[in-house]
Design a protein around this motif. Structure first.
Motif, PDB file in Angstrom:
ATOM      1  N   THR A 162       0.824  -1.204   0.000  1.00  0.00           N
ATOM      2  CA  THR A 162       0.000   0.000   0.000  1.00  0.00           C
ATOM      3  C   THR A 162       0.861   1.257   0.000  1.00  0.00           C
ATOM      4  O   THR A 162       0.575   2.224  -0.719  1.00  0.00           O
ATOM      5  CB  THR A 162      -0.947  -0.005   1.211  1.00  0.00           C
ATOM      6  OG1 THR A 162      -1.784  -1.176   1.165  1.00  0.00           O
ATOM      7  CG2 THR A 162      -1.839   1.228   1.219  1.00  0.00           C
ATOM      8  N   SER A 163       1.932   1.258   0.783  1.00  0.00           N
ATOM      9  CA  SER A 163       2.820   2.418   0.824  1.00  0.00           C
ATOM     10  C   SER A 163       3.491   2.646  -0.525  1.00  0.00           C
ATOM     11  O   SER A 163       3.634   3.790  -0.984  1.00  0.00           O
ATOM     12  CB  SER A 163       3.881   2.231   1.908  1.00  0.00           C
ATOM     13  OG  SER A 163       3.293   2.224   3.191  1.00  0.00           O
ATOM     14  N   PHE A 164       3.920   1.553  -1.164  1.00  0.00           N
ATOM     15  CA  PHE A 164       4.514   1.677  -2.492  1.00  0.00           C
ATOM     16  C   PHE A 164       3.529   2.304  -3.473  1.00  0.00           C
ATOM     17  O   PHE A 164       3.874   3.228  -4.233  1.00  0.00           O
ATOM     18  CB  PHE A 164       4.962   0.306  -2.994  1.00  0.00           C
ATOM     19  CG  PHE A 164       5.062   0.209  -4.492  1.00  0.00           C
ATOM     20  CD1 PHE A 164       6.096   0.828  -5.182  1.00  0.00           C
ATOM     21  CD2 PHE A 164       4.096  -0.478  -5.222  1.00  0.00           C
ATOM     22  CE1 PHE A 164       6.168   0.765  -6.573  1.00  0.00           C
ATOM     23  CE2 PHE A 164       4.155  -0.551  -6.603  1.00  0.00           C
ATOM     24  CZ  PHE A 164       5.204   0.076  -7.282  1.00  0.00           C
ATOM     25  N   LEU A 165       2.295   1.823  -3.469  1.00  0.00           N
ATOM     26  CA  LEU A 165       1.281   2.375  -4.375  1.00  0.00           C
ATOM     27  C   LEU A 165       1.020   3.842  -4.064  1.00  0.00           C
ATOM     28  O   LEU A 165       0.933   4.677  -4.981  1.00  0.00           O
ATOM     29  CB  LEU A 165      -0.014   1.569  -4.258  1.00  0.00           C
ATOM     30  CG  LEU A 165       0.024   0.147  -4.813  1.00  0.00           C
ATOM     31  CD1 LEU A 165      -1.196  -0.638  -4.348  1.00  0.00           C
ATOM     32  CD2 LEU A 165       0.096   0.155  -6.335  1.00  0.00           C
ATOM     33  N   ALA A 166       0.902   4.170  -2.788  1.00  0.00           N
ATOM     34  CA  ALA A 166       0.633   5.551  -2.399  1.00  0.00           C
ATOM     35  C   ALA A 166       1.747   6.475  -2.865  1.00  0.00           C
ATOM     36  O   ALA A 166       1.501   7.552  -3.428  1.00  0.00           O
ATOM     37  CB  ALA A 166       0.455   5.639  -0.886  1.00  0.00           C
ATOM     38  N   ASP A 167       2.986   6.060  -2.656  1.00  0.00           N
ATOM     39  CA  ASP A 167       4.122   6.891  -3.061  1.00  0.00           C
ATOM     40  C   ASP A 167       4.159   7.075  -4.573  1.00  0.00           C
ATOM     41  O   ASP A 167       4.398   8.184  -5.084  1.00  0.00           O
ATOM     42  CB  ASP A 167       5.430   6.266  -2.580  1.00  0.00           C
ATOM     43  CG  ASP A 167       5.588   6.299  -1.065  1.00  0.00           C
ATOM     44  OD1 ASP A 167       4.831   7.042  -0.408  1.00  0.00           O
ATOM     45  OD2 ASP A 167       6.451   5.560  -0.557  1.00  0.00           O
ATOM     46  N   THR A 168       3.937   5.982  -5.300  1.00  0.00           N
ATOM     47  CA  THR A 168       4.033   6.033  -6.763  1.00  0.00           C
ATOM     48  C   THR A 168       2.910   6.875  -7.363  1.00  0.00           C
ATOM     49  O   THR A 168       3.148   7.706  -8.261  1.00  0.00           O
ATOM     50  CB  THR A 168       3.993   4.604  -7.334  1.00  0.00           C
ATOM     51  OG1 THR A 168       5.026   3.816  -6.728  1.00  0.00           O
ATOM     52  CG2 THR A 168       4.185   4.617  -8.840  1.00  0.00           C
ATOM     53  N   LEU A 169       1.707   6.706  -6.874  1.00  0.00           N
ATOM     54  CA  LEU A 169       0.569   7.444  -7.416  1.00  0.00           C
ATOM     55  C   LEU A 169       0.616   8.912  -7.012  1.00  0.00           C
ATOM     56  O   LEU A 169       0.278   9.800  -7.803  1.00  0.00           O
ATOM     57  CB  LEU A 169      -0.727   6.792  -6.949  1.00  0.00           C
ATOM     58  CG  LEU A 169      -0.982   5.390  -7.528  1.00  0.00           C
ATOM     59  CD1 LEU A 169      -2.070   4.668  -6.735  1.00  0.00           C
ATOM     60  CD2 LEU A 169      -1.354   5.460  -9.002  1.00  0.00           C
ATOM     61  N   THR A 170       1.047   9.181  -5.788  1.00  0.00           N
ATOM     62  CA  THR A 170       1.186  10.574  -5.349  1.00  0.00           C
ATOM     63  C   THR A 170       2.233  11.299  -6.187  1.00  0.00           C
ATOM     64  O   THR A 170       2.051  12.459  -6.573  1.00  0.00           O
ATOM     65  CB  THR A 170       1.556  10.625  -3.860  1.00  0.00           C
ATOM     66  OG1 THR A 170       0.535   9.990  -3.088  1.00  0.00           O
ATOM     67  CG2 THR A 170       1.708  12.063  -3.388  1.00  0.00           C
ATOM     68  N   ALA A 171       3.327  10.620  -6.480  1.00  0.00           N
ATOM     69  CA  ALA A 171       4.375  11.221  -7.304  1.00  0.00           C
ATOM     70  C   ALA A 171       3.873  11.561  -8.704  1.00  0.00           C
ATOM     71  O   ALA A 171       4.398  12.469  -9.358  1.00  0.00           O
ATOM     72  CB  ALA A 171       5.573  10.279  -7.390  1.00  0.00           C
ATOM     73  N   ALA A 172       2.837  10.844  -9.147  1.00  0.00           N
ATOM     74  CA  ALA A 172       2.248  11.110 -10.457  1.00  0.00           C
ATOM     75  C   ALA A 172       1.154  12.171 -10.389  1.00  0.00           C
ATOM     76  O   ALA A 172       0.477  12.433 -11.388  1.00  0.00           O
ATOM     77  CB  ALA A 172       1.680   9.821 -11.045  1.00  0.00           C
ATOM     78  N   GLY A 173       0.965  12.764  -9.207  1.00  0.00           N
ATOM     79  CA  GLY A 173       0.012  13.863  -9.070  1.00  0.00           C
ATOM     80  C   GLY A 173      -1.409  13.448  -8.778  1.00  0.00           C
ATOM     81  O   GLY A 173      -2.341  14.234  -8.996  1.00  0.00           O
ATOM     82  N   MET A 174      -1.588  12.247  -8.248  1.00  0.00           N
ATOM     83  CA  MET A 174      -2.939  11.761  -7.957  1.00  0.00           C
ATOM     84  C   MET A 174      -3.256  11.864  -6.475  1.00  0.00           C
ATOM     85  O   MET A 174      -2.397  11.631  -5.625  1.00  0.00           O
ATOM     86  CB  MET A 174      -3.086  10.314  -8.424  1.00  0.00           C
ATOM     87  CG  MET A 174      -2.890  10.137  -9.918  1.00  0.00           C
ATOM     88  SD  MET A 174      -3.273   8.458 -10.461  1.00  0.00           S
ATOM     89  CE  MET A 174      -1.949   8.175 -11.621  1.00  0.00           C
ATOM     90  N   ALA A 175      -4.507  12.208  -6.185  1.00  0.00           N
ATOM     91  CA  ALA A 175      -4.989  12.250  -4.809  1.00  0.00           C
ATOM     92  C   ALA A 175      -5.528  10.881  -4.427  1.00  0.00           C
ATOM     93  O   ALA A 175      -6.287  10.264  -5.186  1.00  0.00           O
ATOM     94  CB  ALA A 175      -6.084  13.308  -4.658  1.00  0.00           C
TER      95      ALA A 175
END
Length: 402
Positions: free
Chosen positions: A49-62
Protein backbone atom coordinates in the motif's frame (compact mmCIF):
# COMPACT_ATOMS: atom_id res chain seq x y z
CA UNK A 1 -19.33 17.09 -27.11
CA UNK A 2 -20.53 15.80 -30.49
CA UNK A 3 -20.30 12.11 -31.30
CA UNK A 4 -17.58 12.77 -33.89
CA UNK A 5 -15.57 14.90 -31.47
CA UNK A 6 -15.90 12.26 -28.77
CA UNK A 7 -14.70 9.57 -31.18
CA UNK A 8 -11.66 11.63 -32.12
CA UNK A 9 -10.94 12.37 -28.46
CA UNK A 10 -11.18 8.68 -27.59
CA UNK A 11 -8.93 7.67 -30.49
CA UNK A 12 -6.32 10.23 -29.47
CA UNK A 13 -6.51 9.16 -25.83
CA UNK A 14 -6.22 5.49 -26.77
CA UNK A 15 -3.10 6.06 -28.83
CA UNK A 16 -1.56 8.14 -26.05
CA UNK A 17 -2.40 5.55 -23.40
CA UNK A 18 -0.85 2.72 -25.41
CA UNK A 19 2.30 4.74 -25.95
CA UNK A 20 2.49 5.54 -22.23
CA UNK A 21 2.11 1.89 -21.20
CA UNK A 22 4.88 0.95 -23.64
CA UNK A 23 7.09 3.67 -22.16
CA UNK A 24 6.36 2.49 -18.62
CA UNK A 25 6.73 -1.22 -19.31
CA UNK A 26 10.34 -1.68 -18.08
CA UNK A 27 9.39 0.14 -14.87
CA UNK A 28 6.20 -1.91 -14.48
CA UNK A 29 8.20 -5.12 -14.75
CA UNK A 30 10.71 -3.86 -12.18
CA UNK A 31 7.88 -2.89 -9.81
CA UNK A 32 6.25 -6.27 -10.23
CA UNK A 33 9.49 -8.03 -9.38
CA UNK A 34 9.85 -5.90 -6.26
CA UNK A 35 6.30 -6.73 -5.15
CA UNK A 36 6.90 -10.38 -5.94
CA UNK A 37 9.99 -10.42 -3.72
CA UNK A 38 8.06 -8.80 -0.84
CA UNK A 39 4.67 -10.55 -0.64
CA UNK A 40 2.23 -9.74 2.14
CA UNK A 41 -0.69 -11.76 3.48
CA UNK A 42 -4.28 -10.57 3.63
CA UNK A 43 -4.76 -7.32 5.57
CA UNK A 44 -0.99 -7.11 6.08
CA UNK A 45 -0.29 -5.38 2.74
CA UNK A 46 1.27 -2.30 4.35
CA UNK A 47 4.44 -2.19 2.25
CA UNK A 48 2.44 -2.75 -0.93
CA UNK A 49 0.00 0.00 0.00
CA UNK A 50 2.82 2.42 0.82
CA UNK A 51 4.51 1.68 -2.49
CA UNK A 52 1.28 2.37 -4.38
CA UNK A 53 0.63 5.55 -2.40
CA UNK A 54 4.12 6.89 -3.06
CA UNK A 55 4.03 6.03 -6.76
CA UNK A 56 0.57 7.44 -7.42
CA UNK A 57 1.19 10.57 -5.35
CA UNK A 58 4.38 11.22 -7.30
CA UNK A 59 2.25 11.11 -10.46
CA UNK A 60 0.01 13.86 -9.07
CA UNK A 61 -2.94 11.76 -7.96
CA UNK A 62 -4.99 12.25 -4.81
CA UNK A 63 -5.48 9.04 -2.82
CA UNK A 64 -8.19 7.72 -0.56
CA UNK A 65 -6.99 5.01 1.87
CA UNK A 66 -9.24 2.07 2.54
CA UNK A 67 -9.97 1.35 6.23
CA UNK A 68 -7.22 -1.22 6.81
CA UNK A 69 -4.91 -1.66 3.83
CA UNK A 70 -5.31 -0.79 0.18
CA UNK A 71 -6.41 2.45 -1.42
CA UNK A 72 -8.50 4.12 -4.11
CA UNK A 73 -7.50 6.71 -6.68
CA UNK A 74 -9.82 8.66 -8.99
CA UNK A 75 -8.77 9.98 -12.39
CA UNK A 76 -10.76 12.22 -14.70
CA UNK A 77 -13.95 14.19 -14.22
CA UNK A 78 -14.83 15.16 -10.64
CA UNK A 79 -18.56 15.10 -11.48
CA UNK A 80 -18.64 12.47 -14.22
CA UNK A 81 -21.45 11.35 -16.43
CA UNK A 82 -19.75 7.92 -16.50
CA UNK A 83 -17.48 6.22 -13.98
CA UNK A 84 -15.52 3.03 -14.66
CA UNK A 85 -13.74 1.05 -11.94
CA UNK A 86 -10.55 -0.99 -12.37
CA UNK A 87 -9.85 -3.38 -9.51
CA UNK A 88 -6.62 -5.03 -8.37
CA UNK A 89 -6.04 -7.37 -5.41
CA UNK A 90 -2.90 -6.99 -3.32
CA UNK A 91 -2.45 -10.02 -1.08
CA UNK A 92 -0.24 -13.08 -1.36
CA UNK A 93 -0.72 -16.63 -0.06
CA UNK A 94 0.80 -18.61 2.84
CA UNK A 95 2.68 -20.80 0.34
CA UNK A 96 6.48 -21.23 0.19
CA UNK A 97 7.99 -20.18 -3.13
CA UNK A 98 9.95 -22.77 -5.10
CA UNK A 99 10.11 -21.10 -8.52
CA UNK A 100 13.85 -20.40 -8.37
CA UNK A 101 13.35 -16.93 -9.85
CA UNK A 102 16.06 -14.37 -9.05
CA UNK A 103 13.35 -12.16 -7.51
CA UNK A 104 11.71 -14.96 -5.49
CA UNK A 105 9.92 -14.21 -2.25
CA UNK A 106 12.11 -13.01 0.58
CA UNK A 107 9.36 -13.82 3.11
CA UNK A 108 9.45 -17.36 4.50
CA UNK A 109 6.32 -19.33 3.72
CA UNK A 110 4.64 -16.54 1.73
CA UNK A 111 4.56 -15.91 -2.02
CA UNK A 112 2.49 -14.46 -4.83
CA UNK A 113 1.20 -17.84 -5.99
CA UNK A 114 -1.94 -16.38 -7.56
CA UNK A 115 -0.50 -13.53 -9.60
CA UNK A 116 -1.85 -10.64 -7.56
CA UNK A 117 1.48 -8.86 -8.02
CA UNK A 118 0.70 -8.84 -11.75
CA UNK A 119 -2.86 -7.63 -11.17
CA UNK A 120 -1.61 -4.80 -8.95
CA UNK A 121 1.02 -3.53 -11.37
CA UNK A 122 -1.38 -3.86 -14.32
CA UNK A 123 -3.93 -1.55 -12.67
CA UNK A 124 -1.10 0.75 -11.56
CA UNK A 125 0.15 0.95 -15.14
CA UNK A 126 -3.37 1.63 -16.40
CA UNK A 127 -3.79 4.37 -13.79
CA UNK A 128 -0.55 6.10 -14.74
CA UNK A 129 -1.35 5.89 -18.45
CA UNK A 130 -4.87 7.24 -17.92
CA UNK A 131 -3.51 10.10 -15.80
CA UNK A 132 -1.48 11.18 -18.85
CA UNK A 133 -4.74 11.76 -20.79
CA UNK A 134 -6.80 13.14 -17.91
CA UNK A 135 -7.76 16.23 -19.90
CA UNK A 136 -9.45 14.01 -22.47
CA UNK A 137 -11.28 12.12 -19.72
CA UNK A 138 -12.56 15.36 -18.25
CA UNK A 139 -13.68 16.59 -21.67
CA UNK A 140 -15.73 13.42 -22.06
CA UNK A 141 -17.16 13.54 -18.53
CA UNK A 142 -15.46 10.21 -17.81
CA UNK A 143 -13.93 9.16 -14.49
CA UNK A 144 -11.86 6.08 -13.76
CA UNK A 145 -11.64 4.75 -10.21
CA UNK A 146 -8.74 2.40 -9.54
CA UNK A 147 -9.39 0.19 -6.52
CA UNK A 148 -6.39 -1.51 -4.95
CA UNK A 149 -8.17 -4.01 -2.72
CA UNK A 150 -6.69 -6.01 0.16
CA UNK A 151 -7.47 -9.53 1.28
CA UNK A 152 -8.94 -11.29 -1.73
CA UNK A 153 -7.58 -14.63 -0.54
CA UNK A 154 -9.53 -14.87 2.72
CA UNK A 155 -13.19 -15.50 3.48
CA UNK A 156 -14.87 -13.08 3.90
CA UNK A 157 -12.56 -11.00 1.77
CA UNK A 158 -11.61 -7.39 1.25
CA UNK A 159 -14.35 -6.75 -1.31
CA UNK A 160 -16.70 -6.23 1.64
CA UNK A 161 -14.45 -3.41 2.88
CA UNK A 162 -14.61 -1.82 -0.57
CA UNK A 163 -18.41 -1.97 -0.61
CA UNK A 164 -18.86 -0.78 2.97
CA UNK A 165 -16.52 2.14 2.23
CA UNK A 166 -18.79 3.15 -0.66
CA UNK A 167 -16.10 2.74 -3.31
CA UNK A 168 -18.58 1.26 -5.78
CA UNK A 169 -21.12 4.07 -5.35
CA UNK A 170 -21.68 5.77 -8.67
CA UNK A 171 -19.66 3.21 -10.63
CA UNK A 172 -21.29 2.32 -13.94
CA UNK A 173 -19.00 -0.55 -14.96
CA UNK A 174 -16.11 -2.47 -13.38
CA UNK A 175 -13.25 -4.49 -14.85
CA UNK A 176 -10.58 -6.81 -13.47
CA UNK A 177 -8.13 -9.39 -14.78
CA UNK A 178 -6.95 -12.66 -13.29
CA UNK A 179 -3.81 -14.53 -14.27
CA UNK A 180 -4.47 -17.80 -16.08
CA UNK A 181 -1.35 -19.98 -16.46
CA UNK A 182 -3.25 -22.49 -18.58
CA UNK A 183 -3.40 -20.15 -21.62
CA UNK A 184 -0.58 -18.45 -23.48
CA UNK A 185 0.68 -14.97 -22.79
CA UNK A 186 -0.63 -12.79 -25.58
CA UNK A 187 -4.14 -14.14 -25.21
CA UNK A 188 -7.09 -13.11 -23.05
CA UNK A 189 -9.95 -15.46 -22.15
CA UNK A 190 -13.43 -13.95 -22.26
CA UNK A 191 -16.92 -15.29 -21.69
CA UNK A 192 -20.38 -13.86 -21.02
CA UNK A 193 -22.15 -15.07 -17.89
CA UNK A 194 -20.63 -17.02 -14.98
CA UNK A 195 -16.84 -17.30 -15.17
CA UNK A 196 -16.06 -18.43 -11.60
CA UNK A 197 -17.86 -20.39 -8.89
CA UNK A 198 -19.29 -19.63 -5.48
CA UNK A 199 -16.75 -20.50 -2.80
CA UNK A 200 -17.24 -21.02 0.95
CA UNK A 201 -14.95 -22.07 3.78
CA UNK A 202 -15.93 -25.16 5.79
CA UNK A 203 -14.28 -25.66 9.19
CA UNK A 204 -15.09 -28.84 11.16
CA UNK A 205 -13.86 -29.60 14.67
CA UNK A 206 -14.63 -32.91 16.37
CA UNK A 207 -14.17 -33.49 20.11
CA UNK A 208 -14.40 -36.59 22.30
CA UNK A 209 -12.96 -38.07 25.49
CA UNK A 210 -9.92 -39.62 23.79
CA UNK A 211 -8.51 -42.98 24.78
CA UNK A 212 -6.28 -45.96 24.01
CA UNK A 213 -6.32 -47.45 20.52
CA UNK A 214 -6.71 -50.90 22.11
CA UNK A 215 -10.14 -49.93 23.47
CA UNK A 216 -12.00 -47.93 20.78
CA UNK A 217 -15.30 -49.44 21.97
CA UNK A 218 -14.87 -47.76 25.36
CA UNK A 219 -14.35 -44.26 23.99
CA UNK A 220 -15.17 -42.28 20.88
CA UNK A 221 -12.99 -43.21 17.91
CA UNK A 222 -12.54 -39.62 16.83
CA UNK A 223 -10.02 -40.22 14.03
CA UNK A 224 -12.32 -42.76 12.40
CA UNK A 225 -15.21 -40.30 12.70
CA UNK A 226 -13.10 -37.55 11.15
CA UNK A 227 -12.23 -39.85 8.25
CA UNK A 228 -15.94 -40.40 7.71
CA UNK A 229 -16.47 -36.64 7.58
CA UNK A 230 -13.75 -36.34 4.94
CA UNK A 231 -15.24 -39.01 2.70
CA UNK A 232 -18.95 -39.10 3.48
CA UNK A 233 -19.92 -35.43 3.70
CA UNK A 234 -18.93 -34.70 0.08
CA UNK A 235 -20.93 -37.78 -0.92
CA UNK A 236 -23.97 -36.61 1.03
CA UNK A 237 -23.83 -33.21 -0.64
CA UNK A 238 -23.64 -34.85 -4.06
CA UNK A 239 -27.01 -36.49 -3.30
CA UNK A 240 -28.65 -33.51 -1.62
CA UNK A 241 -27.76 -30.88 -4.22
CA UNK A 242 -28.73 -30.73 -7.88
CA UNK A 243 -25.81 -32.43 -9.70
CA UNK A 244 -26.04 -29.74 -12.37
CA UNK A 245 -24.89 -27.19 -9.76
CA UNK A 246 -21.34 -28.56 -9.87
CA UNK A 247 -20.90 -28.65 -6.09
CA UNK A 248 -17.46 -29.75 -4.88
CA UNK A 249 -16.29 -29.99 -1.27
CA UNK A 250 -12.52 -30.54 -1.07
CA UNK A 251 -10.48 -30.68 2.14
CA UNK A 252 -7.18 -28.84 2.26
CA UNK A 253 -6.15 -29.24 5.90
CA UNK A 254 -6.67 -32.22 8.25
CA UNK A 255 -5.23 -32.68 11.72
CA UNK A 256 -5.85 -35.27 14.44
CA UNK A 257 -3.58 -36.87 17.00
CA UNK A 258 0.15 -37.11 17.65
CA UNK A 259 0.76 -40.79 18.45
CA UNK A 260 -0.06 -44.10 16.78
CA UNK A 261 -1.52 -45.70 19.92
CA UNK A 262 -3.59 -42.78 21.20
CA UNK A 263 -7.12 -41.94 20.12
CA UNK A 264 -7.08 -38.13 20.14
CA UNK A 265 -9.60 -35.93 21.90
CA UNK A 266 -9.80 -33.42 19.07
CA UNK A 267 -9.62 -33.42 15.30
CA UNK A 268 -9.95 -30.74 12.70
CA UNK A 269 -10.65 -30.43 8.96
CA UNK A 270 -10.70 -27.29 6.84
CA UNK A 271 -11.88 -27.19 3.27
CA UNK A 272 -13.64 -25.26 0.55
CA UNK A 273 -17.10 -25.78 -0.87
CA UNK A 274 -17.44 -24.60 -4.46
CA UNK A 275 -20.69 -24.41 -6.44
CA UNK A 276 -21.15 -23.28 -10.03
CA UNK A 277 -24.82 -22.35 -9.66
CA UNK A 278 -25.53 -19.17 -7.68
CA UNK A 279 -29.14 -20.11 -6.88
CA UNK A 280 -28.13 -23.48 -5.45
CA UNK A 281 -25.40 -21.75 -3.44
CA UNK A 282 -27.96 -19.44 -1.87
CA UNK A 283 -30.15 -22.41 -0.89
CA UNK A 284 -27.45 -24.47 0.82
CA UNK A 285 -27.57 -22.73 4.20
CA UNK A 286 -27.50 -25.30 7.05
CA UNK A 287 -27.04 -28.36 4.84
CA UNK A 288 -23.30 -28.81 5.45
CA UNK A 289 -23.67 -28.66 9.23
CA UNK A 290 -26.56 -31.14 9.12
CA UNK A 291 -24.56 -33.54 6.95
CA UNK A 292 -21.55 -33.45 9.31
CA UNK A 293 -23.68 -34.07 12.40
CA UNK A 294 -25.56 -36.94 10.75
CA UNK A 295 -22.31 -38.59 9.61
CA UNK A 296 -20.62 -38.48 13.04
CA UNK A 297 -23.71 -39.31 15.11
CA UNK A 298 -22.92 -43.08 15.44
CA UNK A 299 -19.42 -42.39 16.78
CA UNK A 300 -20.31 -40.41 19.91
CA UNK A 301 -18.21 -37.37 19.11
CA UNK A 302 -19.28 -33.75 19.21
CA UNK A 303 -19.10 -31.77 15.99
CA UNK A 304 -18.66 -28.02 15.65
CA UNK A 305 -19.20 -26.83 12.10
CA UNK A 306 -18.35 -23.35 10.87
CA UNK A 307 -19.65 -22.86 7.34
CA UNK A 308 -18.51 -19.38 6.29
CA UNK A 309 -20.28 -18.05 3.24
CA UNK A 310 -17.60 -16.72 0.91
CA UNK A 311 -18.29 -15.39 -2.57
CA UNK A 312 -20.93 -15.89 -5.24
CA UNK A 313 -19.87 -16.60 -8.82
CA UNK A 314 -18.47 -13.77 -10.93
CA UNK A 315 -21.10 -13.20 -13.62
CA UNK A 316 -19.76 -11.27 -16.58
CA UNK A 317 -22.07 -8.68 -18.10
CA UNK A 318 -22.42 -8.94 -21.89
CA UNK A 319 -21.79 -5.25 -22.58
CA UNK A 320 -18.73 -5.25 -20.31
CA UNK A 321 -17.34 -8.33 -22.07
CA UNK A 322 -17.93 -6.61 -25.40
CA UNK A 323 -15.86 -3.66 -24.17
CA UNK A 324 -13.04 -5.99 -23.12
CA UNK A 325 -13.27 -7.76 -26.46
CA UNK A 326 -12.89 -4.47 -28.32
CA UNK A 327 -9.97 -3.51 -26.10
CA UNK A 328 -8.13 -6.80 -26.63
CA UNK A 329 -8.59 -6.67 -30.39
CA UNK A 330 -7.50 -3.03 -30.51
CA UNK A 331 -4.35 -3.59 -28.47
CA UNK A 332 -3.27 -7.17 -29.21
CA UNK A 333 -5.11 -8.18 -32.40
CA UNK A 334 -8.07 -10.41 -33.19
CA UNK A 335 -6.13 -13.60 -32.48
CA UNK A 336 -5.63 -12.58 -28.85
CA UNK A 337 -9.27 -13.18 -27.87
CA UNK A 338 -9.86 -16.79 -26.82
CA UNK A 339 -12.92 -18.46 -25.29
CA UNK A 340 -12.87 -19.58 -21.69
CA UNK A 341 -15.15 -21.69 -19.50
CA UNK A 342 -16.57 -21.25 -16.03
CA UNK A 343 -14.20 -22.59 -13.41
CA UNK A 344 -14.63 -23.70 -9.81
CA UNK A 345 -12.24 -20.99 -8.67
CA UNK A 346 -13.62 -18.30 -6.37
CA UNK A 347 -13.03 -14.55 -6.74
CA UNK A 348 -14.46 -11.85 -4.49
CA UNK A 349 -14.65 -9.39 -7.40
CA UNK A 350 -18.07 -11.05 -7.64
CA UNK A 351 -19.30 -8.98 -4.68
CA UNK A 352 -18.45 -5.77 -6.55
CA UNK A 353 -20.59 -6.96 -9.46
CA UNK A 354 -23.71 -7.63 -7.38
CA UNK A 355 -25.10 -4.17 -8.16
CA UNK A 356 -22.66 -2.93 -10.82
CA UNK A 357 -22.24 -4.57 -14.24
CA UNK A 358 -18.72 -5.58 -15.14
CA UNK A 359 -16.45 -8.37 -16.25
CA UNK A 360 -13.40 -10.38 -15.27
CA UNK A 361 -10.91 -11.33 -18.00
CA UNK A 362 -8.53 -14.28 -17.85
CA UNK A 363 -5.03 -13.04 -18.58
CA UNK A 364 -2.81 -15.58 -20.33
CA UNK A 365 0.49 -15.95 -18.46
CA UNK A 366 1.98 -19.16 -19.92
CA UNK A 367 5.08 -18.66 -22.06
CA UNK A 368 4.12 -20.04 -25.49
CA UNK A 369 5.58 -23.52 -25.72
CA UNK A 370 6.51 -23.41 -22.04
CA UNK A 371 5.28 -25.20 -18.93
CA UNK A 372 1.71 -25.03 -17.69
CA UNK A 373 1.62 -24.05 -14.03
CA UNK A 374 -1.11 -24.22 -11.42
CA UNK A 375 -2.34 -21.30 -9.37
CA UNK A 376 -1.81 -21.44 -5.59
CA UNK A 377 1.41 -23.40 -6.03
CA UNK A 378 4.88 -22.16 -5.13
CA UNK A 379 6.38 -22.91 -8.55
CA UNK A 380 4.13 -20.49 -10.45
CA UNK A 381 6.06 -18.55 -13.10
CA UNK A 382 4.38 -15.75 -15.06
CA UNK A 383 5.43 -14.62 -18.52
CA UNK A 384 6.07 -10.94 -17.87
CA UNK A 385 4.80 -9.86 -21.28
CA UNK A 386 1.35 -10.31 -19.69
CA UNK A 387 1.94 -7.21 -17.54
CA UNK A 388 1.87 -4.82 -20.49
CA UNK A 389 -1.04 -6.68 -22.07
CA UNK A 390 -3.11 -6.32 -18.89
CA UNK A 391 -2.27 -2.64 -18.42
CA UNK A 392 -3.18 -1.84 -22.03
CA UNK A 393 -6.36 -3.89 -21.85
CA UNK A 394 -7.63 -2.26 -18.66
CA UNK A 395 -6.77 1.27 -19.72
CA UNK A 396 -8.41 0.94 -23.12
CA UNK A 397 -11.46 -0.80 -21.67
CA UNK A 398 -11.82 2.12 -19.24
CA UNK A 399 -11.65 4.59 -22.14
CA UNK A 400 -14.46 2.66 -23.80
CA UNK A 401 -16.68 4.15 -21.10
CA UNK A 402 -19.94 2.80 -19.79
Amino acid sequence: MSELAQTRTTEHATAAVLAEVDRLLPQLIAWRRDLHAHPELSYQETRTTSFLADTLTAAGMALTPLPRTGLIVDIGASEPTQRVALRADLDALPVPERSGLPFSSTVDGVCHACGHDVHTVAVLGAALALKSVEAELIARGLAVRCIFQPAEEVVPGGAHDVLEFGAMDGVDRAFAVHCDPSIDAGTVGLTVGPITAACDAVDVTLTGPGGHTSRPHLTADLTFALAKVLTEVPSVLSRRLDPRSGASLVWGQVDAGHAANVIPATGHALGTLRILDADEWRRIDGLVEQAVRDVVAPYQVVAKVDHVRGVPPVVNDAAAVAALDRAVRATEGDQAVVPTRQSLGGEDFSWLLQSTPGALARLGTRTPGGATYELHQGDLVVDESAIGIAARLLAVAALDGA
